[in-house]
Design a protein around this motif. Structure first.
Motif, PDB file in Angstrom:
ATOM      1  N   THR A 115       0.830  -1.211   0.000  1.00 38.48           N
ATOM      2  CA  THR A 115       0.000   0.000   0.000  1.00 38.48           C
ATOM      3  C   THR A 115       0.863   1.259   0.000  1.00 38.48           C
ATOM      4  O   THR A 115       1.630   1.487   0.945  1.00 38.48           O
ATOM      5  N   CYS A 165       0.044   4.340   0.436  1.00 36.19           N
ATOM      6  CA  CYS A 165      -0.366   5.370   1.391  1.00 36.19           C
ATOM      7  C   CYS A 165       0.349   5.234   2.729  1.00 36.19           C
ATOM      8  O   CYS A 165       0.602   6.237   3.419  1.00 36.19           O
ATOM      9  N   CYS A 166       0.681   3.994   3.130  1.00 34.30           N
ATOM     10  CA  CYS A 166       1.330   3.794   4.429  1.00 34.30           C
ATOM     11  C   CYS A 166       2.502   2.820   4.356  1.00 34.30           C
ATOM     12  O   CYS A 166       3.087   2.464   5.372  1.00 34.30           O
ATOM     13  N   HIS A 172      -7.309   5.459   7.575  1.00 31.97           N
ATOM     14  CA  HIS A 172      -7.520   6.064   6.259  1.00 31.97           C
ATOM     15  C   HIS A 172      -7.898   4.958   5.280  1.00 31.97           C
ATOM     16  O   HIS A 172      -7.750   3.769   5.580  1.00 31.97           O
ATOM     17  N   LEU A 216      -7.680   3.036   1.482  1.00 32.94           N
ATOM     18  CA  LEU A 216      -6.736   2.776   0.407  1.00 32.94           C
ATOM     19  C   LEU A 216      -7.405   2.983  -0.947  1.00 32.94           C
ATOM     20  O   LEU A 216      -8.480   2.433  -1.209  1.00 32.94           O
ATOM     21  N   ASN A 217      -6.784   3.776  -1.783  1.00 29.66           N
ATOM     22  CA  ASN A 217      -7.192   3.875  -3.178  1.00 29.66           C
ATOM     23  C   ASN A 217      -6.472   2.757  -3.915  1.00 29.66           C
ATOM     24  O   ASN A 217      -5.289   2.864  -4.212  1.00 29.66           O
ATOM     25  N   SER A 229      -4.107   3.153  -6.811  1.00 28.66           N
ATOM     26  CA  SER A 229      -2.782   3.745  -6.619  1.00 28.66           C
ATOM     27  C   SER A 229      -1.711   2.697  -6.335  1.00 28.66           C
ATOM     28  O   SER A 229      -0.522   3.004  -6.303  1.00 28.66           O
TER      29      SER A 229
END
Length: 246
Positions: A23, A25-26, A42, A44-45, A48
């Protein structure tokens, strides 16, 4: 949290697959976006995501259908647009280019209504009330997003989408009106007949017998006049008691 929820036959409780998402994002490892969202603060897209980890040989690589190292197929259904992998093809997954995401149930059983901007059952083609981009909103009851929802949706006659479980629980609580527009969600004909009987058998005090009110019907959306009565105000156009003073 590498491979969280991984079972003996690969995957997690949400999807059967042989890869883990890295991921962006993180910068963590999760079997799917649902596992991610359940554990992080949050969302996850998944579009992405650029890297995967093979669950068989642990090779980290760019997103693809098969492992670049051991050649294992990550899943029987693979959408490289949504980065969706799933071995359970009994769900009949398909990608709708207009919705911009994957749906369940088989492409042959759905059509995309461009005004509603949503895939609907073929039985509703030409047989539903269009509400522009109706799914690009939240459920009026649980406030969860409708367009990307993994839950079954109900399409009432008024056209305002609602999660099926939310709809069912609404009826169980004896609420029969759409929480968005107040139009009746089910056929209330028998209820209106009972109210007709109650009205006929309930005499109003003399000073209220001839009080006439202007009313608006929430079902047929027309205005009419009705005699004031404690039982209810009956629409002069369609006979509904789902009315209010205009």
């Amino acid at each position: 949290m590498a491979g969280e929820g991984v079972q003996e036959n690969f995957g997690c409780t949400h999807y059967k697959r042989k890869c883990i998402l890295i991921t962006p994002c993180c910068d963590k490892e999760y079997t799917c976006r649902v596992c991610h969202d359940d554990n992080e603060n949050h969302e996850l897209n998944r579009r992405s995501v650029e890297k995967l980890k093979c669950m068989k040989c642990n090779t980290i690589q760019k997103v693809s259908r098969t492992c670049t190292n051991c050649d294992i197929e990550f899943s029987k259904y693979c959408c490289n647009i949504c980065n969706l992998y799933d071995d359970d093809i009994s769900k009949k997954q398909f990608h709708c280019e207009f919705c911009g995401l994957c749906r369940l149930g088989g492409r042959e059983n759905f059509f995309h209504c461009k005004k509603c901007d949503l895939c609907l059952a073929t039985s509703l083609k030409g047989n539903h009330k269009c509400v522009e981009k109706v799914s690009h909103d939240v459920c009026a009851i649980c406030r969860d997003d409708l367009h990307t929802s993994r839950l079954k949706l109900h399409v009432p006659d008024c056209g305002h989408l609602i999660h099926y479980d939310c709809y069912y629980n609404l009826l169980k609580s004896n609420n029969y009106a759409c929480p968005t527009c107040n139009e009746s969600l089910v056929d209330m004909g028998d209820v209106w007949k009972h109210l007709d009987e109650d009205l006929a058998n309930t005499e109003m005090p003399e000073e209220y017998k001839n009080v006439i009110l202007d009313i608006l019907c929430r079902d047929c959306h027309k205005t009419s006049k009705a005699k004031f009565h404690v039982v209810g105000l009956k629409c002069g156009e369609c006979g509904s008691y789902n009315t209010c003073r205009n």
